[in-house]
Design a protein around this motif. Structure first.
Motif, mmCIF file in Angstrom:
data_model
loop_
_atom_site.group_PDB
_atom_site.id
_atom_site.type_symbol
_atom_site.label_atom_id
_atom_site.label_comp_id
_atom_site.label_asym_id
_atom_site.label_seq_id
_atom_site.Cartn_x
_atom_site.Cartn_y
_atom_site.Cartn_z
ATOM 1 N N TYR A 1 0.838 -1.323 -0.049
ATOM 2 C CA TYR A 1 -0.268 0.046 0.171
ATOM 3 C C TYR A 1 0.828 1.199 0.162
ATOM 4 O O TYR A 1 -0.080 2.136 -0.922
ATOM 5 C CB TYR A 1 -1.161 -0.453 0.888
ATOM 6 C CG TYR A 1 -2.285 -1.436 1.216
ATOM 7 C CD1 TYR A 1 -2.855 -1.525 -0.249
ATOM 8 C CD2 TYR A 1 -2.006 -2.105 2.270
ATOM 9 C CE1 TYR A 1 -3.486 -2.803 0.095
ATOM 10 C CE2 TYR A 1 -2.656 -3.104 2.495
ATOM 11 C CZ TYR A 1 -3.633 -3.624 0.477
ATOM 12 O OH TYR A 1 -4.985 -4.644 0.835
ATOM 13 N N PRO A 2 1.684 1.282 0.711
ATOM 14 C CA PRO A 2 2.825 2.907 0.668
ATOM 15 C C PRO A 2 2.799 2.896 -0.457
ATOM 16 O O PRO A 2 3.107 3.085 -1.111
ATOM 17 C CB PRO A 2 3.770 2.324 1.425
ATOM 18 C CG PRO A 2 3.147 1.232 2.823
ATOM 19 C CD PRO A 2 2.194 0.721 1.786
ATOM 20 N N GLU A 3 3.590 2.148 -1.255
ATOM 21 C CA GLU A 3 4.311 1.777 -2.526
ATOM 22 C C GLU A 3 3.545 1.963 -3.718
ATOM 23 O O GLU A 3 2.844 3.122 -4.604
ATOM 24 C CB GLU A 3 4.722 0.431 -3.293
ATOM 25 C CG GLU A 3 6.572 0.179 -1.631
ATOM 26 C CD GLU A 3 5.731 -0.468 -1.496
ATOM 27 O OE1 GLU A 3 6.961 -1.029 -0.625
ATOM 28 O OE2 GLU A 3 4.591 -0.461 -0.769
ATOM 29 N N SER A 4 1.968 1.766 -3.512
ATOM 30 C CA SER A 4 0.730 1.886 -4.247
ATOM 31 C C SER A 4 0.353 2.996 -4.213
ATOM 32 O O SER A 4 0.137 4.050 -5.317
ATOM 33 C CB SER A 4 -0.373 1.232 -3.571
ATOM 34 O OG SER A 4 -1.383 1.202 -5.267
ATOM 35 N N LEU A 5 0.345 3.823 -2.844
ATOM 36 C CA LEU A 5 -0.446 5.846 -2.902
ATOM 37 C C LEU A 5 0.848 6.333 -3.892
ATOM 38 O O LEU A 5 0.419 7.002 -4.227
ATOM 39 C CB LEU A 5 -0.204 5.749 -1.532
ATOM 40 C CG LEU A 5 -0.166 7.387 -0.973
ATOM 41 C CD1 LEU A 5 -1.959 7.043 -1.664
ATOM 42 C CD2 LEU A 5 -0.256 7.355 0.438
ATOM 43 N N GLU A 6 2.484 5.604 -3.103
ATOM 44 C CA GLU A 6 3.332 6.811 -4.237
ATOM 45 C C GLU A 6 3.199 7.097 -5.869
ATOM 46 O O GLU A 6 3.310 7.966 -6.122
ATOM 47 C CB GLU A 6 4.219 6.432 -3.796
ATOM 48 C CG GLU A 6 5.940 7.073 -4.516
ATOM 49 C CD GLU A 6 7.230 6.673 -4.042
ATOM 50 O OE1 GLU A 6 8.162 7.082 -4.047
ATOM 51 O OE2 GLU A 6 7.073 5.078 -3.536
ATOM 52 N N ALA A 7 3.266 6.184 -5.797
ATOM 53 C CA ALA A 7 3.421 5.528 -7.690
ATOM 54 C C ALA A 7 1.658 6.294 -8.465
ATOM 55 O O ALA A 7 1.239 6.768 -9.120
ATOM 56 C CB ALA A 7 2.868 4.642 -8.747
ATOM 57 N N ALA A 8 0.721 5.337 -6.787
ATOM 58 C CA ALA A 8 -0.850 6.457 -7.334
ATOM 59 C C ALA A 8 -0.924 8.337 -7.283
ATOM 60 O O ALA A 8 -1.000 8.529 -8.453
ATOM 61 C CB ALA A 8 -1.222 6.244 -6.741
ATOM 62 N N GLU A 9 -0.650 8.828 -6.593
ATOM 63 C CA GLU A 9 -0.413 10.043 -6.237
ATOM 64 C C GLU A 9 0.078 10.342 -7.821
ATOM 65 O O GLU A 9 0.252 11.716 -7.986
ATOM 66 C CB GLU A 9 0.298 10.703 -4.669
ATOM 67 C CG GLU A 9 -0.623 10.147 -4.066
ATOM 68 C CD GLU A 9 -0.131 10.918 -2.246
ATOM 69 O OE1 GLU A 9 -0.816 10.974 -1.370
ATOM 70 O OE2 GLU A 9 0.674 10.124 -2.571
ATOM 71 N N ARG A 10 1.355 10.423 -7.789
ATOM 72 C CA ARG A 10 2.066 10.683 -9.115
ATOM 73 C C ARG A 10 2.071 10.736 -10.473
ATOM 74 O O ARG A 10 1.732 12.047 -11.224
ATOM 75 C CB ARG A 10 3.813 10.021 -9.095
ATOM 76 C CG ARG A 10 4.580 10.445 -10.287
ATOM 77 C CD ARG A 10 5.786 9.813 -11.033
ATOM 78 N NE ARG A 10 6.624 10.238 -11.610
ATOM 79 C CZ ARG A 10 7.543 9.380 -12.241
ATOM 80 N NH1 ARG A 10 7.762 8.628 -11.958
ATOM 81 N NH2 ARG A 10 7.547 10.174 -13.850
ATOM 82 N N SER A 11 0.756 9.677 -10.206
ATOM 83 C CA SER A 11 -0.226 9.613 -11.483
ATOM 84 C C SER A 11 -0.949 10.617 -11.761
ATOM 85 O O SER A 11 -1.358 10.342 -12.738
ATOM 86 C CB SER A 11 -0.620 8.056 -11.149
ATOM 87 O OG SER A 11 -1.793 7.388 -12.266
#
Length: 282
Positions: A119-129
């Motif tokens: 989830y932390p990695e997903s959040l980082e990628a999603a927010e950049r997207s």
């Protein structure tokens, strides 16, 4: 969601019959739910593209994206991450870090990481997207609405419900405005919001939202895994409310659709069996 980047078929004048390309074969297998066979074709397409144009090419990036999508469809989330990341890397090198296509490739990574409970990695990628897509397309575009969902989902599964809720609500509002209130994408956004409300214990608020989401899917007349998810979501909250008689046929229909569309070995089928068993125990 479908495998993208279809090749154009070269049609010759006369009575010559066109032969389907490998990419068309992959698309047809995907649409038929034959994900394992489609994955075999996708791997060969990717191998052939790399041999023809090298590792760093947009067609190769698309091949990695297609492969990641197919692996994700089979529940092979860890395996899907490598090609999804590679698609991002290639697009960044060719198109630059702020290109719309990079934003979408990052969104695919974020979704797979979420399924893989990163989830932390997903959040980082999603927010950049989202940042990339907002800058390129505006804050109220359809693409931004779709990209917001993994951001909210990451916050939800990290336990930060208060940050997740307004993001889900924003995504829903954009989709209703752009697509209309009865669109299937609106149904998915409703399911996301209802799921969060359920996690927060707000069952009375979540139940009518789940019912609306299912009604939209049913009106579409397509019995696919997306409909099964809506059926399962409604069954779950009904079971939690003690409404077992209404939940049981929903669980049974969910399982039948998942078995038919995903195959008996898919993780969602195991989930469906477990849900039915839990209902019988209750």
């Amino acid at each position: 969601m479908t495998v993208s980047h279809l090749c154009l078929v070269l049609m010759l004048l006369g009575s010559v019959t066109a032969v389907a390309s490998p990419t068309e074969d992959m698309e047809a297998l995907y649409q038929a739910g034959k994900y394992a066979e489609a994955t075999t074709v996708a791997r060969q397409i990717l191998k052939d593209r790399i041999a023809e144009v090298g590792e760093v090419h947009l067609d190769v990036a698309q091949g990695h994206s297609d492969l990641a999508l197919l692996l994700r469809a089979q529940g092979e989330y860890a395996a899907a991450l490598e090609p999804a990341h590679r698609a991002v890397q290639i697009r960044e090198e060719i198109q630059g870090p702020d290109h719309v296509d990079v934003g979408w490739a990052l969104n695919a990574v974020a979704q797979i990481q979420s399924y893989n409970r990163q989830y932390p990695e997903s959040l980082e990628a999603a927010e950049r997207s989202v940042r990339i897509l907002e800058a390129a397309l505006g804050p109220d575009s359809h693409d931004v609405a779709a990209a917001l969902s993994p951001v909210a989902t990451a916050y939800r599964w990290m336990g930060d419900y208060e940050r997740a809720r307004p993001i889900y609500e924003r995504s829903l509002a954009i989709l209703e405005g752009v697509m209309g209130p009865e669109h299937r994408e609106v149904s998915a956004a409703l399911n996301n919001l209802a799921g969060l409300l359920r996690a927060m214990g707000e069952y009375d608020d979540a139940l009518p939202i789940y019912r609306r989401a299912l009604a939209i899917k049913e009106a579409g007349g397509v019995e696919d895994e997306s409909l099964a998810t809506s059926l399962n979501n409604l069954a779950e909250i009904l079971r939690e409310r003690g409404e077992f008689d209404e939940a049981k046929p929903l669980y049974e229909r969910t399982l039948e659709i998942w078995e038919r569309t995903l195959g008996p070995e898919h993780p969602d089928v195991a989930l469906g069996l477990n849900n039915l068993a839990s209902l019988y125990r209750d």
